[in-house]
Design a protein around this motif. Structure first.
Motif, short mmCIF file in Angstrom:
data_model
loop_
_atom_site.label_atom_id
_atom_site.label_comp_id
_atom_site.label_asym_id
_atom_site.label_seq_id
_atom_site.Cartn_x
_atom_site.Cartn_y
_atom_site.Cartn_z
N VAL A 171 0.42 -0.89 -0.20
CA VAL A 171 0.29 -0.06 0.37
C VAL A 171 0.54 1.02 0.27
N ILE A 172 2.15 1.19 1.31
CA ILE A 172 2.48 2.11 0.75
C ILE A 172 3.33 2.79 -0.33
N LEU A 173 3.87 1.16 -0.89
CA LEU A 173 3.97 1.87 -2.38
C LEU A 173 3.73 2.40 -3.37
N LEU A 174 2.13 2.11 -3.96
CA LEU A 174 1.23 1.87 -4.54
C LEU A 174 1.14 4.02 -3.84
N TYR A 175 1.29 4.13 -2.90
CA TYR A 175 0.85 5.65 -2.75
C TYR A 175 2.15 6.41 -3.66
N ILE A 176 3.00 5.53 -3.20
CA ILE A 176 4.45 6.56 -3.09
C ILE A 176 4.72 7.13 -5.09
N LEU A 230 1.57 6.74 -7.45
CA LEU A 230 0.72 7.23 -7.67
C LEU A 230 0.97 8.62 -7.48
N GLY A 231 1.28 9.40 -6.50
CA GLY A 231 2.73 10.28 -5.90
C GLY A 231 3.44 11.24 -7.13
N LYS A 232 4.13 10.01 -7.75
CA LYS A 232 5.30 10.58 -8.70
C LYS A 232 4.25 11.04 -10.15
N VAL A 233 5.60 12.72 -10.74
CA VAL A 233 5.30 12.78 -11.98
C VAL A 233 6.47 12.75 -12.35
N THR A 234 5.76 12.70 -13.78
CA THR A 234 7.20 12.32 -14.72
C THR A 234 7.88 13.79 -14.90
N GLY A 235 9.17 13.68 -15.07
CA GLY A 235 8.98 15.36 -15.42
C GLY A 235 9.67 16.16 -13.95
N GLY A 236 8.48 16.03 -12.99
CA GLY A 236 8.89 16.50 -12.31
C GLY A 236 9.89 16.75 -11.21
N THR A 237 9.71 17.91 -10.64
CA THR A 237 10.89 18.40 -9.44
C THR A 237 10.22 18.56 -8.51
N ALA A 238 11.60 18.28 -7.20
CA ALA A 238 11.25 18.85 -5.73
C ALA A 238 9.83 20.26 -5.80
N PRO A 239 8.82 20.46 -4.72
CA PRO A 239 8.59 21.72 -5.11
C PRO A 239 9.99 23.02 -4.57
N ILE A 240 10.58 23.19 -5.11
CA ILE A 240 11.47 24.60 -4.94
C ILE A 240 11.03 25.46 -5.66
N MET A 287 3.05 9.37 3.39
CA MET A 287 3.51 7.46 4.06
C MET A 287 4.67 7.53 4.84
N LEU A 288 5.56 8.31 4.89
CA LEU A 288 6.67 7.91 5.87
C LEU A 288 5.96 8.62 7.27
N THR A 289 4.82 9.34 7.95
CA THR A 289 4.17 8.23 8.77
C THR A 289 3.65 7.53 9.25
N ALA A 290 3.31 7.07 7.62
CA ALA A 290 2.54 5.39 7.59
C ALA A 290 3.32 4.50 7.85
N ILE A 291 4.31 4.64 7.64
CA ILE A 291 5.49 3.57 7.91
C ILE A 291 5.97 4.02 9.75
N VAL A 292 6.47 5.30 10.36
CA VAL A 292 6.09 4.63 11.31
C VAL A 292 5.02 4.49 12.45
N VAL A 293 3.47 4.94 11.89
CA VAL A 293 2.47 3.76 12.42
C VAL A 293 3.04 2.86 12.21
N PRO A 346 3.99 17.04 -2.59
CA PRO A 346 6.00 16.75 -1.57
C PRO A 346 4.36 15.80 -0.77
N LEU A 347 2.67 15.94 -0.44
CA LEU A 347 2.10 15.68 0.57
C LEU A 347 2.26 13.51 0.32
N PRO A 348 1.79 13.03 -0.24
CA PRO A 348 2.32 11.54 -0.62
C PRO A 348 3.11 11.15 0.15
N GLN A 349 4.74 11.78 -0.23
CA GLN A 349 5.76 11.02 0.40
C GLN A 349 5.15 11.46 1.87
N VAL A 350 5.39 12.84 2.56
CA VAL A 350 5.03 13.10 3.65
C VAL A 350 4.25 11.81 4.71
#
Length: 119
Positions: free
Chosen positions: A45-50, A52-62, A79-85, A73-77
């Motif tokens: 499930v975590i890999l699925l959400y990660i 889905l959050g990937k944008v082809t050609g996208g960069t970090a929101p800077i 999923m990091l919380t989901a990993i800890v839980v 960056p919200l899906p990655q954030v």
């Protein structure tokens, strides 16, 4: 058709991983194997959400010159919380299984049900 399947191979692998975890949880009477299956399913499930959050050609929101597409960056954030839980939940589950083993002498679900119905 083959391009579609190969273009989305990560989703097929993730679905396979999730089904392996679900099958392990449902088919095995051993509580330790059930917890391992739950962990595998959660990883899928975590890999699925990660994925889905990937944008082809996208960069970090800077904000910088030359970039017009940004990945969210919200899906990655989340999923990091989901990993800890998930790690905490898995540790608690294994601690409860150890306690069940100490109290009943077994971790097999059918034997535990038989012992519980005798009382």
């Amino acid at each position: 058709m083959m391009d579609y399947i190969l273009g989305h191979i990560n989703y097929w692998i993730i679905i396979l991983l999730m089904m392996i975890g679900l099958y392990t949880m449902m088919s095995k009477p051993n509580l330790i194997k059930k917890m391992a299956g739950l962990s595998v399913f959660q990883t899928g499930v975590i890999l699925l959400y990660i994925s889905l959050g990937k944008v082809t050609g996208g960069t970090a929101p800077i904000v910088a010159e030359g970039f017009t597409e940004y990945s969210n960056p919200l899906p990655q954030v989340l999923m990091l919380t989901a990993i800890v839980v998930g790690v905490a939940t898995t540790a608690l589950g294994f601690a409860l299984i150890v306690r069940i083993q100490e109290a009943y002498g077994t971790v097999e679900e059918d034997e535990l049900e038989k012992m519980d119905s005798e009382v």
